[in-house]
Scaffold this motif. Structure first.
Motif, short mmCIF file in Angstrom:
data_model
loop_
_atom_site.label_atom_id
_atom_site.label_comp_id
_atom_site.label_asym_id
_atom_site.label_seq_id
_atom_site.Cartn_x
_atom_site.Cartn_y
_atom_site.Cartn_z
N MET A 175 1.10 -1.39 0.31
CA MET A 175 0.39 -0.03 -0.08
C MET A 175 0.66 0.96 0.07
N HIS A 176 0.75 2.15 -0.65
CA HIS A 176 1.12 3.54 -0.26
C HIS A 176 0.30 4.73 -0.21
N GLY A 177 0.72 5.96 0.87
CA GLY A 177 0.30 6.81 0.92
C GLY A 177 0.99 8.40 0.72
N LEU A 178 0.25 8.52 -0.95
CA LEU A 178 1.01 9.76 -1.08
C LEU A 178 2.55 9.17 -1.45
N GLY A 179 2.68 8.27 -2.15
CA GLY A 179 4.66 7.11 -2.91
C GLY A 179 5.33 7.27 -2.22
N ASN A 180 4.74 7.31 -0.06
CA ASN A 180 5.27 6.87 1.19
C ASN A 180 5.02 5.60 0.97
N ASP A 181 5.33 4.41 0.93
CA ASP A 181 5.07 2.51 0.51
C ASP A 181 5.05 2.22 1.72
N PHE A 182 4.23 1.08 2.17
CA PHE A 182 4.78 0.30 2.89
C PHE A 182 4.00 -1.45 2.53
N VAL A 183 4.39 -2.13 3.29
CA VAL A 183 4.15 -3.98 3.21
C VAL A 183 3.00 -3.72 4.51
N VAL A 184 2.58 -3.93 4.15
CA VAL A 184 1.46 -4.67 5.49
C VAL A 184 1.54 -6.40 5.43
N LEU A 185 1.41 -7.17 7.21
CA LEU A 185 1.42 -7.81 7.55
C LEU A 185 0.13 -7.65 8.52
N ASP A 186 -0.84 -9.34 7.68
CA ASP A 186 -1.61 -8.92 9.14
C ASP A 186 -1.75 -10.00 10.15
N GLY A 187 -1.37 -9.83 10.99
CA GLY A 187 -1.48 -10.94 12.20
C GLY A 187 -2.34 -11.15 13.46
N ARG A 188 -3.90 -10.89 12.63
CA ARG A 188 -4.62 -10.58 14.00
C ARG A 188 -5.64 -11.51 14.50
N ALA A 189 -5.86 -12.03 13.19
CA ALA A 189 -6.50 -13.38 12.95
C ALA A 189 -5.75 -14.75 13.68
N ARG A 231 14.46 -2.44 -1.63
CA ARG A 231 13.81 -3.09 -2.90
C ARG A 231 14.14 -3.60 -4.27
N ARG A 232 15.49 -3.76 -3.62
CA ARG A 232 16.46 -4.73 -5.02
C ARG A 232 16.13 -6.21 -4.45
N THR A 233 16.43 -6.86 -3.45
CA THR A 233 16.23 -8.14 -2.87
C THR A 233 15.04 -9.08 -2.38
N GLY A 234 13.80 -7.67 -1.71
CA GLY A 234 12.99 -7.90 -1.01
C GLY A 234 11.44 -6.94 -1.69
N ILE A 235 11.15 -7.65 -1.06
CA ILE A 235 9.34 -6.89 -1.76
C ILE A 235 9.51 -4.92 -1.53
N GLY A 236 10.32 -4.08 -0.58
CA GLY A 236 10.32 -3.26 -0.79
C GLY A 236 9.24 -2.24 -0.60
N CYS A 237 9.93 -1.22 0.59
CA CYS A 237 8.88 -0.31 0.92
C CYS A 237 10.04 0.76 2.10
N ASP A 238 8.88 1.85 2.58
CA ASP A 238 9.98 2.67 3.18
C ASP A 238 9.34 2.48 4.81
N GLN A 239 7.99 1.50 4.90
CA GLN A 239 7.84 0.82 6.82
C GLN A 239 7.26 -0.20 6.22
N LEU A 240 7.72 -1.06 6.90
CA LEU A 240 6.84 -2.62 7.23
C LEU A 240 5.99 -2.07 7.92
N ILE A 241 4.87 -2.47 7.82
CA ILE A 241 4.18 -2.47 9.09
C ILE A 241 2.95 -3.79 9.16
N LEU A 242 2.76 -4.09 11.29
CA LEU A 242 2.56 -5.52 11.14
C LEU A 242 1.17 -5.03 12.36
N LEU A 243 0.25 -6.05 12.14
CA LEU A 243 -0.98 -5.74 12.15
C LEU A 243 -0.69 -6.87 13.30
N GLU A 244 -1.40 -6.34 14.97
CA GLU A 244 -1.85 -7.42 15.96
C GLU A 244 -2.96 -7.37 16.13
#
Length: 270
Positions: free
Chosen positions: A8-22, A39-52
């Motif tokens: 996802m991204h907000g105005l180009g500030n991009d995130f990889v979101v992992l959902d660990g709630r369930a 950004r070369r060997t992973g998914i690529g993002c400014d921030q990794l977001i974890l939901l719990e």
């Protein structure tokens, strides 16, 4: 073990979101965050977001910068998470509990109340945080405040003349800031308009920073550089609308988007 993600991204500030709630995910540390953000060997993002799951809110949001450091808040990610969740929610963060609600193609986030005390930001020693007696080349007399994360805000007459890619890391890592600092450089362009560039702690130059836009708008209001208690902040990625209510709470409204979904092999990034 394959783990699903949402980019996802907000105005180009991009995130990889992992959902660990369930279903809980394996423990995430700095190395995993750095690997996924690459950004070369992973998914690529400014921030990794974890939901719990959370006991005192609808859910918890944890935020890891691209350098692997865990931080307290991220306004752009909050909007993205609101869009992903699809309903109003109370979200627990390391910087405090915030409220989010989808709005059109984005969301409105109640970012809470700004903090101005030198020891709460924190700074290394006591000083006036409204007009700090410090300078880095042409950047002088900034305001420091905390909105989830620590920020230092400079106002200049010509934003294009500021070498932020060089001064940003110097200021971020100055001993004056024990937890490092997000560096905001703004130019007031109208009665309620500010153009902003951002050097984000642990991420570098970013196209947008929600907490930084809030900090810059509040700083401009406190200094009397804009009229009233609302302002639009224009970042390289686009605009955010900021309100600072009479009750002291900050509201931020802006867009967010889902880019794509996928999955990855956890073992390759652990």
């Amino acid at each position: 073990m394959r783990v699903p993600f949402v980019k996802m991204h907000g105005l180009g500030n991009d995130f990889v979101v992992l959902d660990g709630r369930a279903e809980s995910l394996p423990p995430i540390g700095a190395a995993t965050a750095r690997a996924l953000a690459d950004r070369r060997t992973g998914i690529g993002c400014d921030q990794l977001i974890l939901l719990e799951a959370a006991d005192t809110a609808d859910f918890r949001m944890r935020i890891f910068n691209a350098d692997g450091g865990e931080v307290e808040a991220c306004g752009n990610a909050s909007r993205a998470v609101a869009l992903l969740h699809g309903a109003a929610a109370r979200v627990e963060t390391a910087g405090g509990t915030i409220t989010v609600a989808p709005s059109g193609s984005g969301a409105r986030v109640d970012m809470g109340v700004p903090v101005f005390g030198w020891s709460d930001i924190p700074l290394a020693y006591a000083m006036d945080t409204a007009a700090m007696p410090v300078a880095w080349e042409g950047l002088a007399s900034p305001m420091a405040l905390r909105i989830g994360n620590p920020h230092v805000v400079f106002f200049v007459d010509d934003l294009d003349q500021v070498p932020l890619e060089r001064l940003g890391p110097e200021i971020e890592n100055d001993p004056l800031f024990p937890e490092r600092i997000n560096v905001m450089v703004g130019q007031v362009t109208g009665p309620a308009e500010i153009v902003l560039r951002v050097w984000e702690r642990g991420a570098g130059l970013t196209r947008a920073c929600g907490t930084g836009a809030c900090a810059t708008a509040v700083a401009a209001m406190r200094k009397g550089l804009v009229e009233g208690r609302e302002a639009t902040v224009f970042l390289p990625g686009g605009p955010l609308h900021i309100e600072w209510g009479e009750d002291g709470r900050i509201g931020m409204t802006g867009p967010a988007e889902e880019s794509f979904r996928g999955s990855f092999d956890w073992g390759k990034f652990a």
